[in-house]
Design a protein around this motif. Structure first.
Motif, short mmCIF file in Angstrom:
data_model
loop_
_atom_site.label_atom_id
_atom_site.label_comp_id
_atom_site.label_asym_id
_atom_site.label_seq_id
_atom_site.Cartn_x
_atom_site.Cartn_y
_atom_site.Cartn_z
N LEU A 154 0.86 -1.18 0.00
CA LEU A 154 0.00 0.00 0.00
C LEU A 154 0.90 1.24 0.00
CD1 LEU A 154 -2.88 1.06 0.02
CD2 LEU A 154 -2.83 1.03 2.51
N SER A 194 -6.11 3.20 -4.52
CA SER A 194 -5.52 2.39 -3.44
C SER A 194 -6.59 1.84 -2.51
CB SER A 194 -4.50 3.23 -2.66
OG SER A 194 -5.07 4.43 -2.18
N TRP A 209 -7.93 -1.24 -4.23
CA TRP A 209 -6.92 -2.29 -4.19
C TRP A 209 -6.88 -2.96 -2.82
CZ3 TRP A 209 -4.07 -6.12 -5.22
CH2 TRP A 209 -2.89 -6.39 -4.53
N THR A 268 2.92 6.21 2.78
CA THR A 268 2.03 7.19 2.16
C THR A 268 2.25 8.59 2.70
OG1 THR A 268 -0.30 7.77 1.79
CG2 THR A 268 0.23 6.72 3.88
N MET A 282 0.73 -4.06 -5.79
CA MET A 282 -0.39 -3.45 -6.51
C MET A 282 -0.31 -3.78 -8.00
SD MET A 282 -1.52 0.59 -6.72
CE MET A 282 -2.01 0.67 -4.99
N TYR A 312 -4.43 -1.10 -11.14
CA TYR A 312 -4.62 -0.14 -10.05
C TYR A 312 -3.56 0.97 -10.11
CZ TYR A 312 -8.01 -3.31 -7.97
OH TYR A 312 -9.12 -4.09 -7.75
N GLU A 313 -2.37 0.66 -10.59
CA GLU A 313 -1.36 1.70 -10.76
C GLU A 313 -1.80 2.71 -11.82
OE1 GLU A 313 2.29 -0.22 -11.67
OE2 GLU A 313 2.67 -0.89 -9.61
N GLN A 352 -4.52 4.74 -10.28
CA GLN A 352 -3.94 5.69 -9.33
C GLN A 352 -3.35 6.89 -10.07
OE1 GLN A 352 -0.73 4.22 -6.70
NE2 GLN A 352 -1.93 5.05 -5.00
#
Length: 451
Positions: A41, A49, A52, A74, A233, A237-238, A241
């Motif tokens: 994460l 995220s 995911w 993060t 990930m 999802y990347e 994002q």
């Protein structure tokens, strides 16, 4: 002899049986060893995220994982996304360890809340946690004193509840919201804000063997012999994002508008229009995942309208300048993320808006000028063209004009023949014959009139 053969066959059978039993036992040990799912994460806390993490936790539950490790790094993100993550972590059927790692990682802003939601809060030695003031995690205009106080109180109560429920230091967690305090891993451990410090996941599992979990999933962990299955990930999802990044979404919107505008003003080019439509749809999708403001949308439409109007109206650049200012204001106000780690870059917005405004105004102006220019067809486009005499005009000869040889006559009847090599200009067209006049003669006549 026969007896010796029977003995040899019996020994071979016993040996093969022993090998099969050993292999079966090894397979049973592998299948019997408990599963730990380690979920990456990293990056901002955003809709991508959030999806995911929720999906990865569900998949871990389906796989029968005994424990989940969330490797957190993060700078913060959206309040709505962090709350959804907290709900997913709490709802997971197995204990969830939120592990701020690797060394150099941080759990800033929204990351504090995710860490405190974990059944176990762990950090690598060279990491930090905190800086969770409402300006970074909340929405709305916090310059308003009353609204700012409400947001701060809400965030403070939320993180305090998470910390208390898991037996951690609620005072320090609340201070990180109200005072934007930030501490190192060791300081967090000494203050009771986290449970464990570990250099890597293997060391983390060793530290957690026999650890007593507090909170809704209270119990004692047995981590001996557990195998770790790391899950990073996925690409989808990347990409998502990337699309929900406010800077990227804004750039895609402008690029889409520019491409569509070029196609509308110059039909038939196809490529700019197709690329613009794709960019606009991707930007629209990313924008739809983010909190947007009505003022930002209105300013975007007004800015584009003023820039296009500038090309049609003689305003000496006034409308175009106002349009660019509107675009800049739109970029700065369009997304209400309320997060310094997940906001839009002011220099990027200003630079891109200026370039976009100037580029769109120039393109539209050229198209409009081309449409307003008189249309010449056939012989009309030869009028005013210059060429060279190839065959002397006495009085009929040939001139080379606009890439071709033409039959030509002098404009002045009874004049002296025009020799080969003389530069002439087309005055008129009579059927297939060009009526021409020497350029030097025309210039002398103009000088005489001016004198």
């Amino acid at each position: 002899m026969a007896r010796a053969v029977r003995i040899a066959l019996a020994l071979c059978a016993l040996f093969c049986g022993a090998v099969l039993l050993a292999a079966g036992a090894g397979a049973q040990d592998e299948e019997g060893s408990g599963l730990v799912v380690s979920i990456e994460l990293a990056g901002t806390i955003d809709p991508a995220s959030e999806r995911w993490l929720g999906g990865a936790l569900d998949e871990a539950a389906d796989d029968g994982a005994e424990l989940v490790i969330v490797r957190l790094d993060t700078p913060g993100g959206l309040d709505s996304s962090l709350r959804e993550m907290v709900r997913d972590i709490i709802a997971a059927p197995m204990p969830v360890v939120v592990y701020v790692s690797p060394d150099g990682a941080r759990a800033a802003s929204a990351g504090l809340f995710v860490t405190q939601a974990g059944d176990v809060a762990a950090m690598a030695p060279q990491t930090n946690i905190g800086s969770a003031s409402p300006v970074q995690i909340g929405g709305g205009d916090i310059d308003d004193e009353v609204l700012g106080r409400k947001i701060e109180n809400d965030a403070a109560a939320y993180v305090r509840a998470l910390a208390e429920e898991h037996g951690r230091n609620p005072e320090l967690a609340e201070e990180m919201v109200r005072e934007a305090t930030n501490v190192t891993a060791q300081e967090a451990l000494d203050a009771g804000l986290i449970d464990v410090i570990a250099r890597n996941q293997e060391e983390l599992l060793g530290e957690l063997d026999g650890f007593r979990v507090r909170g809704p999933k209270a119990g004692t962990l047995d981590t001996e012999g557990l195998r770790i299955d790391e899950r990073d990930m996925p690409l989808q999802y990347e990409i998502l994002q990337l699309l929900v990044n406010p800077n990227i979404a804004y750039l895609l919107l402008l690029a889409g508008v520019l491409g569509i505008a070029i196609e509308l003003f110059s039909p038939g080019l196809i490529f700019p229009g197709a690329l613009g439509l794709i960019s606009f749809l991707l930007g629209l999708y990313g924008t739809a995942q983010l909190p947007v403001t009505a003022a930002g949308i209105a300013l975007l439409v007004i800015g584009i309208g003023f820039i296009i109007a500038e090309a049609h109206l003689p305003t000496a650049g006034v409308l175009g300048g106002v349009g660019v200012v509107a675009l800049i204001a739109s970029g700065l106000l369009l997304f209400d993320t309320g997060s310094e780690g997940f906001g839009i870059s002011a220099p990027l917005v200003i630079g891109v808006s200026l370039a976009f405004g100037l580029g769109l105004a120039f393109a539209v102006k050229k198209v409009v000028e081309a449409r307003r220019r008189p249309v010449y067809t056939g012989y009309e486009e030869l009028l005013g063209q210059e060429g060279d005499v190839r065959v002397p005009l006495a009085p009929v000869g040939q001139v080379f004009v606009n890439g071709a040889l033409w039959r030509a006559e002098p404009a002045d009847e009874g004049s002296t023949p025009i020799a080969a090599g003389v530069r002439v200009r087309v005055e008129s067209v009579d059927g297939l014959t060009l009526i021409v006049r020497p350029v030097a003669t025309e210039e002398k006549r103009s000088e005489g009139e001016n004198g």
